[in-house]
Design a protein around this motif. Structure first.
Motif, PDB file in Angstrom:
ATOM      1  N   SER A 158       9.196  -0.491  11.564  1.00 40.27           N
ATOM      2  CA  SER A 158       8.975  -0.730   9.951  1.00 40.27           C
ATOM      3  C   SER A 158       8.014   0.507   9.455  1.00 40.27           C
ATOM      4  O   SER A 158       8.101   0.684   8.256  1.00 40.27           O
ATOM      5  CB  SER A 158       7.989  -2.021   9.978  1.00 40.27           C
ATOM      6  OG  SER A 158       6.798  -1.981  10.645  1.00 40.27           O
ATOM      7  N   TRP A 188      18.798  -4.139   3.256  1.00 39.82           N
ATOM      8  CA  TRP A 188      17.864  -3.452   2.431  1.00 39.82           C
ATOM      9  C   TRP A 188      18.989  -2.298   1.621  1.00 39.82           C
ATOM     10  O   TRP A 188      19.718  -1.826   2.361  1.00 39.82           O
ATOM     11  CB  TRP A 188      16.904  -2.661   2.856  1.00 39.82           C
ATOM     12  CG  TRP A 188      15.545  -3.381   3.157  1.00 39.82           C
ATOM     13  CD1 TRP A 188      15.080  -3.772   4.526  1.00 39.82           C
ATOM     14  CD2 TRP A 188      14.923  -4.020   2.156  1.00 39.82           C
ATOM     15  NE1 TRP A 188      14.056  -4.623   4.410  1.00 39.82           N
ATOM     16  CE2 TRP A 188      13.845  -4.633   2.933  1.00 39.82           C
ATOM     17  CE3 TRP A 188      14.530  -4.182   0.837  1.00 39.82           C
ATOM     18  CZ2 TRP A 188      12.746  -5.360   2.248  1.00 39.82           C
ATOM     19  CZ3 TRP A 188      13.538  -4.648   0.288  1.00 39.82           C
ATOM     20  CH2 TRP A 188      12.529  -5.524   1.165  1.00 39.82           C
ATOM     21  N   TRP A 220      10.094   2.978   7.432  1.00 36.78           N
ATOM     22  CA  TRP A 220      10.582   2.891   5.994  1.00 36.78           C
ATOM     23  C   TRP A 220      10.010   3.812   4.887  1.00 36.78           C
ATOM     24  O   TRP A 220      10.539   4.096   3.992  1.00 36.78           O
ATOM     25  CB  TRP A 220      10.232   1.358   5.351  1.00 36.78           C
ATOM     26  CG  TRP A 220      11.592   0.589   5.797  1.00 36.78           C
ATOM     27  CD1 TRP A 220      11.148  -0.487   6.544  1.00 36.78           C
ATOM     28  CD2 TRP A 220      12.749   0.555   5.584  1.00 36.78           C
ATOM     29  NE1 TRP A 220      12.565  -1.015   7.189  1.00 36.78           N
ATOM     30  CE2 TRP A 220      13.396  -0.436   6.379  1.00 36.78           C
ATOM     31  CE3 TRP A 220      13.461   1.217   4.627  1.00 36.78           C
ATOM     32  CZ2 TRP A 220      14.835  -0.866   5.963  1.00 36.78           C
ATOM     33  CZ3 TRP A 220      14.754   0.807   4.369  1.00 36.78           C
ATOM     34  CH2 TRP A 220      15.579  -0.048   5.301  1.00 36.78           C
ATOM     35  N   ASP A 265      12.301   5.786   2.455  1.00 39.32           N
ATOM     36  CA  ASP A 265      11.727   5.499   0.899  1.00 39.32           C
ATOM     37  C   ASP A 265      11.580   6.741   0.125  1.00 39.32           C
ATOM     38  O   ASP A 265      11.996   7.099  -0.932  1.00 39.32           O
ATOM     39  CB  ASP A 265      10.544   4.533   0.763  1.00 39.32           C
ATOM     40  CG  ASP A 265      10.926   3.142   0.828  1.00 39.32           C
ATOM     41  OD1 ASP A 265      12.082   2.736   0.947  1.00 39.32           O
ATOM     42  OD2 ASP A 265       9.921   2.372   1.134  1.00 39.32           O
TER      43      ASP A 265
END
Length: 87
Positions: free
Chosen positions: A25, A58, A28, A32
Motif C-alpha cells: 500500500s 482503482w 500508492w 498517485d
C-alpha cells in the motif's frame, strides 16, 4: 492531447486496459504522484471485467476534460505504436 478516462454518469464506453496488483500500500504514494492525483486525476474504485470475472479496481479519472467532449474521438484501446492521438 492524450487519452484519459472521464467520468460521465449515464454515458460511456467499454475500454481495454491493464490491471496491476500493487503489492504494498505504500507504493500508492508514488503511483498517485505519477498520475497527478489528486490535482489532475482522481483515483476511484470501479468494477472492471477481467475474463469472466468482475473485479473492483482503482482507476484514475481526468478531472479537467475539455468541453464539449463530443468533439473528441473515443479510443477503445490506446496503443502508441498504432498512431493513436496522444502518442
Amino acid at each position: 492531447d492524450y487519452p484519459c478516462l472521464v467520468e460521465k454518469p449515464g454515458k460511456g464506453h467499454s475500454i481495454q486496459g491493464e490491471l496491476y496488483r500493487i503489492a504494498k500500500s505504500s507504493h500508492w504514494n508514488a503511483i498517485d504522484y505519477l498520475e497527478g492525483h489528486p490535482t489532475e486525476y482522481i483515483r476511484k474504485v470501479i468494477p472492471v471485467k477481467s475474463g469472466e470475472q468482475t473485479l473492483m479496481a482503482w482507476t484514475y479519472f481526468y478531472q479537467h476534460p475539455p468541453q464539449p467532449l463530443d468533439n473528441y474521438p473515443f479510443i477503445e484501446a490506446f496503443v502508441p505504436e498504432a498512431g493513436n492521438p496522444g502518442a
